[in-house]
Design a protein around this motif. Structure first.
Motif, PDB file in Angstrom:
ATOM      1  N   GLY A  77       0.824  -1.208   0.000  1.00 35.94           N
ATOM      2  CA  GLY A  77       0.000   0.000   0.000  1.00 35.94           C
ATOM      3  C   GLY A  77       0.856   1.254   0.000  1.00 35.94           C
ATOM      4  O   GLY A  77       0.585   2.211  -0.743  1.00 35.94           O
ATOM      5  N   PHE A  78       1.917   1.239   0.806  1.00 35.61           N
ATOM      6  CA  PHE A  78       2.835   2.383   0.847  1.00 35.61           C
ATOM      7  C   PHE A  78       3.570   2.549  -0.488  1.00 35.61           C
ATOM      8  O   PHE A  78       3.773   3.672  -0.961  1.00 35.61           O
ATOM      9  N   THR A  79       3.980   1.433  -1.081  1.00 31.88           N
ATOM     10  CA  THR A  79       4.670   1.496  -2.376  1.00 31.88           C
ATOM     11  C   THR A  79       3.755   2.128  -3.432  1.00 31.88           C
ATOM     12  O   THR A  79       4.182   3.000  -4.199  1.00 31.88           O
ATOM     13  N   ALA A  80       2.486   1.661  -3.439  1.00 31.31           N
ATOM     14  CA  ALA A  80       1.523   2.207  -4.406  1.00 31.31           C
ATOM     15  C   ALA A  80       1.335   3.701  -4.176  1.00 31.31           C
ATOM     16  O   ALA A  80       1.276   4.488  -5.126  1.00 31.31           O
ATOM     17  N   TYR A  81       1.291   4.097  -2.890  1.00 30.23           N
ATOM     18  CA  TYR A  81       1.117   5.519  -2.574  1.00 30.23           C
ATOM     19  C   TYR A  81       2.332   6.335  -3.028  1.00 30.23           C
ATOM     20  O   TYR A  81       2.187   7.425  -3.597  1.00 30.23           O
ATOM     21  N   ALA A  82       3.539   5.792  -2.791  1.00 33.46           N
ATOM     22  CA  ALA A  82       4.770   6.497  -3.185  1.00 33.46           C
ATOM     23  C   ALA A  82       4.814   6.698  -4.700  1.00 33.46           C
ATOM     24  O   ALA A  82       5.167   7.786  -5.184  1.00 33.46           O
ATOM     25  N   VAL A  83       4.434   5.657  -5.454  1.00 36.86           N
ATOM     26  CA  VAL A  83       4.433   5.754  -6.929  1.00 36.86           C
ATOM     27  C   VAL A  83       3.402   6.790  -7.378  1.00 36.86           C
ATOM     28  O   VAL A  83       3.684   7.639  -8.247  1.00 36.86           O
ATOM     29  N   ILE A  88       2.136  12.338  -9.350  1.00 37.01           N
ATOM     30  CA  ILE A  88       1.403  13.603  -9.190  1.00 37.01           C
ATOM     31  C   ILE A  88       2.384  14.784  -9.103  1.00 37.01           C
ATOM     32  O   ILE A  88       2.167  15.838  -9.713  1.00 37.01           O
ATOM     33  N   VAL A  89       3.483  14.598  -8.376  1.00 38.17           N
ATOM     34  CA  VAL A  89       4.495  15.658  -8.250  1.00 38.17           C
ATOM     35  C   VAL A  89       5.122  15.959  -9.620  1.00 38.17           C
ATOM     36  O   VAL A  89       5.295  17.128 -10.004  1.00 38.17           O
ATOM     37  N   ALA A  91       3.727  15.451 -12.517  1.00 34.58           N
ATOM     38  CA  ALA A  91       2.712  16.136 -13.333  1.00 34.58           C
ATOM     39  C   ALA A  91       2.608  17.605 -12.918  1.00 34.58           C
ATOM     40  O   ALA A  91       2.464  18.497 -13.773  1.00 34.58           O
ATOM     41  N   ASP A  92       2.710  17.873 -11.613  1.00 39.44           N
ATOM     42  CA  ASP A  92       2.632  19.233 -11.085  1.00 39.44           C
ATOM     43  C   ASP A  92       3.785  20.074 -11.642  1.00 39.44           C
ATOM     44  O   ASP A  92       3.583  21.211 -12.121  1.00 39.44           O
ATOM     45  N   VAL A  93       4.987  19.497 -11.619  1.00 40.31           N
ATOM     46  CA  VAL A  93       6.181  20.211 -12.118  1.00 40.31           C
ATOM     47  C   VAL A  93       6.026  20.506 -13.613  1.00 40.31           C
ATOM     48  O   VAL A  93       6.285  21.623 -14.084  1.00 40.31           O
ATOM     49  N   ALA A  94       5.560  19.492 -14.364  1.00 41.68           N
ATOM     50  CA  ALA A  94       5.410  19.655 -15.818  1.00 41.68           C
ATOM     51  C   ALA A  94       4.356  20.711 -16.141  1.00 41.68           C
ATOM     52  O   ALA A  94       4.557  21.564 -17.015  1.00 41.68           O
ATOM     53  N   MET A  95       3.246  20.715 -15.418  1.00 40.87           N
ATOM     54  CA  MET A  95       2.165  21.662 -15.705  1.00 40.87           C
ATOM     55  C   MET A  95       2.517  23.074 -15.260  1.00 40.87           C
ATOM     56  O   MET A  95       1.994  24.048 -15.819  1.00 40.87           O
ATOM     57  N   SER A  96       3.370  23.163 -14.265  1.00 38.26           N
ATOM     58  CA  SER A  96       3.792  24.490 -13.811  1.00 38.26           C
ATOM     59  C   SER A  96       4.595  25.223 -14.887  1.00 38.26           C
ATOM     60  O   SER A  96       4.726  26.443 -14.843  1.00 38.26           O
ATOM     61  N   LEU A 109      -6.401  20.610 -13.241  1.00 41.67           N
ATOM     62  CA  LEU A 109      -5.704  19.600 -14.044  1.00 41.67           C
ATOM     63  C   LEU A 109      -4.948  18.605 -13.157  1.00 41.67           C
ATOM     64  O   LEU A 109      -4.966  17.400 -13.407  1.00 41.67           O
ATOM     65  N   ILE A 110      -4.303  19.131 -12.115  1.00 44.26           N
ATOM     66  CA  ILE A 110      -3.587  18.249 -11.179  1.00 44.26           C
ATOM     67  C   ILE A 110      -4.569  17.286 -10.515  1.00 44.26           C
ATOM     68  O   ILE A 110      -4.271  16.103 -10.313  1.00 44.26           O
ATOM     69  N   LEU A 111      -5.756  17.834 -10.210  1.00 41.55           N
ATOM     70  CA  LEU A 111      -6.781  17.010  -9.574  1.00 41.55           C
ATOM     71  C   LEU A 111      -7.180  15.842 -10.487  1.00 41.55           C
ATOM     72  O   LEU A 111      -7.276  14.688 -10.043  1.00 41.55           O
ATOM     73  N   VAL A 112      -7.385  16.156 -11.770  1.00 45.19           N
ATOM     74  CA  VAL A 112      -7.784  15.110 -12.727  1.00 45.19           C
ATOM     75  C   VAL A 112      -6.680  14.060 -12.843  1.00 45.19           C
ATOM     76  O   VAL A 112      -6.930  12.848 -12.746  1.00 45.19           O
ATOM     77  N   VAL A 113      -5.439  14.545 -13.044  1.00 47.40           N
ATOM     78  CA  VAL A 113      -4.305  13.614 -13.180  1.00 47.40           C
ATOM     79  C   VAL A 113      -4.118  12.814 -11.880  1.00 47.40           C
ATOM     80  O   VAL A 113      -3.924  11.594 -11.904  1.00 47.40           O
ATOM     81  N   GLY A 114      -4.204  13.525 -10.752  1.00 43.38           N
ATOM     82  CA  GLY A 114      -3.978  12.882  -9.452  1.00 43.38           C
ATOM     83  C   GLY A 114      -4.997  11.792  -9.165  1.00 43.38           C
ATOM     84  O   GLY A 114      -4.641  10.684  -8.767  1.00 43.38           O
ATOM     85  N   LEU A 115      -6.289  12.104  -9.375  1.00 45.96           N
ATOM     86  CA  LEU A 115      -7.332  11.118  -9.067  1.00 45.96           C
ATOM     87  C   LEU A 115      -7.256   9.921 -10.012  1.00 45.96           C
ATOM     88  O   LEU A 115      -7.465   8.777  -9.587  1.00 45.96           O
ATOM     89  N   THR A 116      -6.923  10.192 -11.279  1.00 44.88           N
ATOM     90  CA  THR A 116      -6.754   9.082 -12.227  1.00 44.88           C
ATOM     91  C   THR A 116      -5.595   8.183 -11.786  1.00 44.88           C
ATOM     92  O   THR A 116      -5.700   6.943 -11.811  1.00 44.88           O
ATOM     93  N   THR A 117      -4.502   8.820 -11.370  1.00 47.22           N
ATOM     94  CA  THR A 117      -3.336   8.053 -10.900  1.00 47.22           C
ATOM     95  C   THR A 117      -3.699   7.220  -9.680  1.00 47.22           C
ATOM     96  O   THR A 117      -3.290   6.059  -9.563  1.00 47.22           O
ATOM     97  N   ILE A 118      -4.486   7.801  -8.777  1.00 48.12           N
ATOM     98  CA  ILE A 118      -4.870   7.077  -7.554  1.00 48.12           C
ATOM     99  C   ILE A 118      -5.776   5.885  -7.885  1.00 48.12           C
ATOM    100  O   ILE A 118      -5.628   4.806  -7.300  1.00 48.12           O
TER     101      ILE A 118
END
Lengths: 189, 111
Positions: A77-83, A88-89, A91-96, A109-118
């Protein structure tokens, strides 16, 4: 409380237990529930079913704890969270680079990418080990709460609040998708 | 004298005796119902499986999956059987109880 036992309870049990335990245990519950429905009536059988489900939780959790199965689930679970967090980070850097940070468009946009990743991470964690999917949901919930407490002006508050609610739901949706695929006739073993 | 590790807990003994009684038809629900029928104890199916898994971990019982059936929502039964080592442990535990009970009948009747 009459009728068949709710499907979601059986699926939850199958999600929490290892495969070699979940299939016979849920099958036994359904078989005896059907027997009791015929002999004592639907209401009594339903009450028996719920007592069995709640009564089984303590010995099974104790057994899993004693045998260290939860360690692997939490680690995965922790590994999945770290990935997911790293994605998300990134994606945040790229979109910035193309959008002004902390604006509605950027946060959305981060929200969309983040939730999809989760959702994807929850799906993969539960696919490797159902217990890892549950651990992932708990970790995402905890991380969302911590993030909300230490918000210091980076992202808007609404973004953190949406993540706090939608993050665990997205993680649970990924796990549920994995369990649904597993249980589908002709699905994964 | 049996080794200390051979002694089984009371629930382990009850579950193993149910396995002996049920023979080829020993699976979770049958074990649970057999115990309820003979002792009046309404154990949870989780307690039965936790005990069976523990006994399997000790090498006292083994298990194999049966065929899925419609009445179980397409789920298979998991059958259990006692291994020779398990039978030895069960007999040793029963002998201990019998030895400790010798001569106590009058005392029990007096209370």
């Amino acid at each position: 409380m009459g009728g068949s036992p709710p499907h979601w309870v059986n699926r939850l049990l199958e999600c929490l237990l290892s495969d070699d335990l979940a299939e016979p245990l849920v099958g036994d519950l359904l078989e005896e529930h059907a027997l009791r429905t015929r002999s004592t009536g639907a209401r009594s059988a339903s009450s028996w079913y719920w007592i069995q489900v709640f009564g089984s939780a303590v010995p099974l959790l104790y057994f899993a704890f004693r045998h260290g199965r939860w360690v692997l689930a939490v680690s995965l679970g922790f590994t999945a969270y770290a990935v997911a967090e790293a994605t998300i980070v990134a994606a945040d850097v790229a979109m910035s680079q193309v959008l002004q940070p902390a604006t509605v468009a950027h946060a959305g946009l981060i929200l969309v990418v983040g939730l999809t990743t989760i959702v994807l991470a929850g799906y993969l964690a539960a696919r490797i080990r159902p217990g890892a999917g549950v651990a992932f949901v708990l970790i995402v919930t905890l991380a969302g709460a911590v993030q909300l407490l230490k918000v210091t002006g980076g992202m808007p508050l609404w973004y953190e609040l949406v993540f706090l609610i939608a993050g665990p739901l997205a993680a649970a949706a990924g796990g549920a998708l994995s369990v649904t695929r597993r249980l589908r006739p002709g699905g994964e073993p | 004298m049996a080794k200390r590790t051979d002694f089984l807990g009371s629930l382990e003994q009850i579950v193993m005796l149910a396995l002996v009684r049920l023979g080829q038809n020993a699976y979770g629900m049958a074990v649970r119902m057999e115990i309820e029928k003979r002792t009046g104890r309404n154990l949870s199916i989780g307690a039965i499986y936790a005990t069976l898994e523990r006994l399997e971990g000790k090498g006292y019982v083994s298990s194999f999956m049966g065929e899925p059936t419609a009445e179980r929502g397409g789920r298979a039964k998991r059958f259990f059987r006692i291994e020779a080592e398990g039978m030895r442990a069960l007999r040793a535990s029963q002998r201990v109880i019998e030895s400790m009970s010798v001569g106590l009948r009058k005392r029990w009747e007096a209370t």
